[in-house]
Design an enzyme around this catalytic site. Sequence first.
Site, short mmCIF file in Angstrom:
data_model
loop_
_atom_site.label_atom_id
_atom_site.label_comp_id
_atom_site.label_asym_id
_atom_site.label_seq_id
_atom_site.Cartn_x
_atom_site.Cartn_y
_atom_site.Cartn_z
N ALA A 258 0.82 -1.22 0.00
CA ALA A 258 0.00 0.00 0.00
C ALA A 258 0.85 1.27 0.00
O ALA A 258 0.42 2.30 -0.51
CB ALA A 258 -0.93 0.00 1.20
N CYS A 259 2.06 1.19 0.53
CA CYS A 259 2.94 2.36 0.58
C CYS A 259 3.58 2.66 -0.78
O CYS A 259 4.33 3.63 -0.91
CB CYS A 259 4.01 2.17 1.65
SG CYS A 259 5.09 0.76 1.34
#
Length: 186
Positions: A156-157
């Site tokens: 997600a980062c």
Amino acid sequence: MSEFRKEILIGVTAGIAAYKTCDLVSRLVKSGYGVSVIMTENATNLVGPRTFQALTGRPVLTRIFSATESAIPHIEPARRADLFCIAPATANFLAKASCGLADDLLSTLYLAYHGPVLLAPAMNCEMWAKPAVQRNYCQLQEDGVHFVGPESGHLACGVNGIGRMSEPEKIFERIQEILTENTQSK
């Protein structure tokens, strides 16, 4: 005797992968398992408790001191379960579990539960690689905790690396394996 094959506790911590846990819970319920969900307060910012309540047909527990039908909500669910799965299991949860800390309902239930536990870690790859997280992971393995993942992939980062929570199908299969192993060893 329960109308379900087995009772499963699902713990949800505040990892972005919590959305995948909805699919896991749905698979379990469709397969005839009785499923109760416990969420950390922070996890409720990512997926609403009503989603899990709709999927399970059961109230979702989020706090130790809340109005529930049980006088001891931090013990009763642990007594009824055949398996406890925490998905996603954040670095914070791994640290609490490996040290025996109990400052919320989920970590308290973890300490009160004496059956098989399956953790599905999910976190940033830098967090997963941190020596403290690896020590906690090793300690929990020594304690007899089962793991599935984490996997390598897009996080997600925005980076690629190890830290991605295993897919719901893989977690579901691991739950079934552990329950089968546990039944055969009795």
